[in-house]
Enzyme design. Structure first.
Site, PDB file in Angstrom:
ATOM      1  N   ASN A  71      -5.869   6.329   3.849  1.00 37.94           N
ATOM      2  CA  ASN A  71      -5.494   6.144   4.234  1.00 37.94           C
ATOM      3  C   ASN A  71      -5.314   6.801   5.867  1.00 37.94           C
ATOM      4  OD1 ASN A  71      -2.917   5.425   5.900  1.00 37.94           O
ATOM      5  ND2 ASN A  71      -2.246   3.941   4.376  1.00 37.94           N
ATOM      6  N   ASP A  96      -3.828   5.983   8.812  1.00 40.19           N
ATOM      7  CA  ASP A  96      -2.599   5.758   9.331  1.00 40.19           C
ATOM      8  C   ASP A  96      -2.462   6.807  10.103  1.00 40.19           C
ATOM      9  OD1 ASP A  96      -2.395   3.690   8.352  1.00 40.19           O
ATOM     10  OD2 ASP A  96      -0.379   3.642   6.828  1.00 40.19           O
ATOM     11  N   HIS A  97      -1.851   8.368   9.203  1.00 41.28           N
ATOM     12  CA  HIS A  97      -1.647   9.307  10.640  1.00 41.28           C
ATOM     13  C   HIS A  97      -2.986   9.555  11.333  1.00 41.28           C
ATOM     14  CE1 HIS A  97       1.722   8.661   9.475  1.00 41.28           C
ATOM     15  NE2 HIS A  97       1.243   8.533   7.646  1.00 41.28           N
ATOM     16  N   ARG A 103      -0.260  11.445  22.105  1.00 42.34           N
ATOM     17  CA  ARG A 103      -0.445  11.689  23.366  1.00 42.34           C
ATOM     18  C   ARG A 103      -0.428  10.359  24.638  1.00 42.34           C
ATOM     19  NH1 ARG A 103      -1.326  16.749  25.360  1.00 42.34           N
ATOM     20  NH2 ARG A 103       0.579  17.692  24.220  1.00 42.34           N
ATOM     21  N   HIS A 161      -2.348   0.546   7.459  1.00 44.92           N
ATOM     22  CA  HIS A 161      -0.678   0.166   7.704  1.00 44.92           C
ATOM     23  C   HIS A 161      -0.740  -1.002   8.564  1.00 44.92           C
ATOM     24  CE1 HIS A 161       3.706   0.318   5.791  1.00 44.92           C
ATOM     25  NE2 HIS A 161       3.707  -1.596   6.688  1.00 44.92           N
ATOM     26  N   ARG A 212       2.811  -1.653  11.226  1.00 46.55           N
ATOM     27  CA  ARG A 212       3.695  -1.773  10.560  1.00 46.55           C
ATOM     28  C   ARG A 212       4.033  -2.381  11.713  1.00 46.55           C
ATOM     29  NH1 ARG A 212       6.676   2.440   7.048  1.00 46.55           N
ATOM     30  NH2 ARG A 212       7.737   1.131   8.264  1.00 46.55           N
ATOM     31  N   ARG A 223       3.951   1.613  15.077  1.00 45.05           N
ATOM     32  CA  ARG A 223       4.802   3.385  15.313  1.00 45.05           C
ATOM     33  C   ARG A 223       2.657   4.457  14.884  1.00 45.05           C
ATOM     34  NH1 ARG A 223       8.211   5.296  10.520  1.00 45.05           N
ATOM     35  NH2 ARG A 223       8.907   3.549  10.979  1.00 45.05           N
ATOM     36  N   HIS A 224       1.346   3.585  14.536  1.00 47.27           N
ATOM     37  CA  HIS A 224       0.194   4.262  14.154  1.00 47.27           C
ATOM     38  C   HIS A 224      -0.663   3.409  14.600  1.00 47.27           C
ATOM     39  CE1 HIS A 224       1.088   3.000  10.516  1.00 47.27           C
ATOM     40  NE2 HIS A 224       1.848   4.342   9.676  1.00 47.27           N
ATOM     41  N   GLU A 271      -2.815  -3.082   4.884  1.00 53.00           N
ATOM     42  CA  GLU A 271      -1.054  -3.083   3.976  1.00 53.00           C
ATOM     43  C   GLU A 271      -0.056  -3.301   5.187  1.00 53.00           C
ATOM     44  OE1 GLU A 271       0.630   0.715   3.685  1.00 53.00           O
ATOM     45  OE2 GLU A 271      -0.724   1.603   1.577  1.00 53.00           O
ATOM     46  N   THR A 277       8.801   6.061   5.806  1.00 53.37           N
ATOM     47  CA  THR A 277       7.506   6.232   5.231  1.00 53.37           C
ATOM     48  C   THR A 277       8.413   4.693   4.593  1.00 53.37           C
ATOM     49  OG1 THR A 277       5.599   6.716   3.854  1.00 53.37           O
ATOM     50  CG2 THR A 277       7.527   8.227   4.144  1.00 53.37           C
ATOM     51  N   THR A 278       6.830   4.391   4.006  1.00 49.52           N
ATOM     52  CA  THR A 278       7.200   3.068   2.926  1.00 49.52           C
ATOM     53  C   THR A 278       7.995   4.254   1.694  1.00 49.52           C
ATOM     54  OG1 THR A 278       5.039   2.383   3.576  1.00 49.52           O
ATOM     55  CG2 THR A 278       6.682   1.610   1.682  1.00 49.52           C
ATOM     56  N   GLU A 321       0.414  -2.179  -6.743  1.00 46.17           N
ATOM     57  CA  GLU A 321       0.205  -0.612  -6.483  1.00 46.17           C
ATOM     58  C   GLU A 321       1.009   0.002  -7.112  1.00 46.17           C
ATOM     59  OE1 GLU A 321      -1.965   0.415  -3.643  1.00 46.17           O
ATOM     60  OE2 GLU A 321      -0.866   2.544  -2.968  1.00 46.17           O
ATOM     61  N   HIS A 377       0.873   7.044  -3.241  1.00 42.71           N
ATOM     62  CA  HIS A 377       2.109   7.530  -2.211  1.00 42.71           C
ATOM     63  C   HIS A 377       2.226   8.708  -2.345  1.00 42.71           C
ATOM     64  CE1 HIS A 377       5.026   7.856   0.197  1.00 42.71           C
ATOM     65  NE2 HIS A 377       4.580   6.610   0.926  1.00 42.71           N
ATOM     66  N   GLY A 378       2.204   9.599  -1.194  1.00 42.06           N
ATOM     67  CA  GLY A 378       2.882  11.478  -1.441  1.00 42.06           C
ATOM     68  C   GLY A 378       1.044  12.197  -2.602  1.00 42.06           C
ATOM     69  N   GLY A 435      -3.311   9.160   2.175  1.00 44.46           N
ATOM     70  CA  GLY A 435      -2.947   9.750   3.711  1.00 44.46           C
ATOM     71  C   GLY A 435      -2.827  10.513   4.115  1.00 44.46           C
ATOM     72  N   HIS A 436      -1.670  11.063   3.565  1.00 42.82           N
ATOM     73  CA  HIS A 436      -1.626  12.142   4.554  1.00 42.82           C
ATOM     74  C   HIS A 436      -1.256  13.763   4.362  1.00 42.82           C
ATOM     75  CE1 HIS A 436       2.337  14.747   5.366  1.00 42.82           C
ATOM     76  NE2 HIS A 436       2.293  14.093   6.850  1.00 42.82           N
TER      77      HIS A 436
END
Ligand code: PXP
Length: 248
Positions: free
Chosen positions: A11, A13-14, A22, A47, A49, A53-54, A74, A104-105, A155, A198-199, A220-221
């Site tokens: 993922n 996203d981040h 920036r 994802h 959203r 936001r990302h 997503e 986050t989700t 999932e 997730h996580g 991802g994160h």
């Protein structure tokens, strides 16, 4: 890919979160996605959203054009997102709950509560050839509902398991892991393909990767964070190595 190999969806996203801090074009999530692909990712997850936001609409356009591996798109179950998914027809669509105020989700989708609406919502996505996945907690009621609405994939949300681990609440962690294992077997027996995510981190991935019924992990994160210290390629390669080792 070996028959029993677990797929890794990275993922990105981040990467977009850092870029958007920036407001410019750097770092580019597509460049990260290509690197992840070369490092052993079997798919890329992004994802879009509601608040952008990302990941942005332009990122989805660029990912669809650039990727050689499947995109797992997503999205929340909204008309706007459905229109976007139908325009792109990504390999997979993962329906997630979304609240503007969350970081986050936070939880799985309450499919059981919205069964009728979601059944109608996913039908055109399936007809368009997207594999529809539903992001849910390890809960039999939700799995049954996901199955009834015609999802091909679920999932399972591993966030609580990872949080308990991080907090040192090991009994709670092990109970959650047991529920994830049991529910992955239950969903598989219904004919659903089982993913999880997730996580997840280097410390938490292996017990989940060892579940025989789980076919894909989406991470991802942690990987993007770890890339700050060691680079994205080694981070993805190490995750891949741990997953393969857990799988035996
Ligand atoms: N799977 C789903 C359905 C998600 O919503 C997310 C977060 O966007 C992930 C996996 C990846 O979670 P993380 O970024 O914590 O690894």
């Amino acid at each position: 890919m070996a028959k029993n190999q677990l797929r890794l969806g990275v993922n990105i996203d981040h990467v977009a979160t850092v870029r958007n801090a920036r407001g410019g074009a750097y770092p580019d999530p597509v460049r990260a996605a290509k690197l992840a692909e070369e490092a052993g990712a079997d798919g890329i997850t992004a994802h879009l959203r509601e608040d952008r936001r990302h990941i942005t609409d332009a990122d989805i356009d660029a990912l669809m054009a650039a990727l050689s591996v499947p995109l797992n798109f997503e999205m929340a179950a909204t008309e706007e997102m459905q229109r976007i998914a139908l325009r792109h027809r990504p390999h997979a669509v993962c329906i997630v709950p979304e609240k503007r105020e969350e970081r986050t989700t936070e939880g799985g989708l309450d499919v059981a509560r919205e069964e009728n609406r979601l059944a109608h919502f996913i039908a055109p996505l399936r007809d368009a050839g997207c594999r529809v996945s539903i992001f849910i907690a390890a809960d039999r009621r939700q799995i049954d509902a996901a199955h009834r609405i015609g999802a091909e994939v679920i999932e399972l949300h591993t966030g609580a398991y990872c949080d308990y681990h991080a907090e040192g609440r090991f009994e709670d962690r092990d109970r959650e892991l047991e529920a994830l294992l049991e529910m992955s077997a239950y969903a598989h027996a219904l004919g659903l393909e089982v993913h999880a995510g997730h996580g997840l981190t280097f410390d938490t991935v292996q017990p989940v990767a060892a579940f025989p019924e789980v076919k894909e992990l989406n991470i991802g994160h942690f990987l993007i964070g770890e890339a700050i210290f060691c680079g994205l390629t080694p981070a993805v390669q190490e995750m891949r190595r741990l997953m393969d080792a857990a799988r035996g």
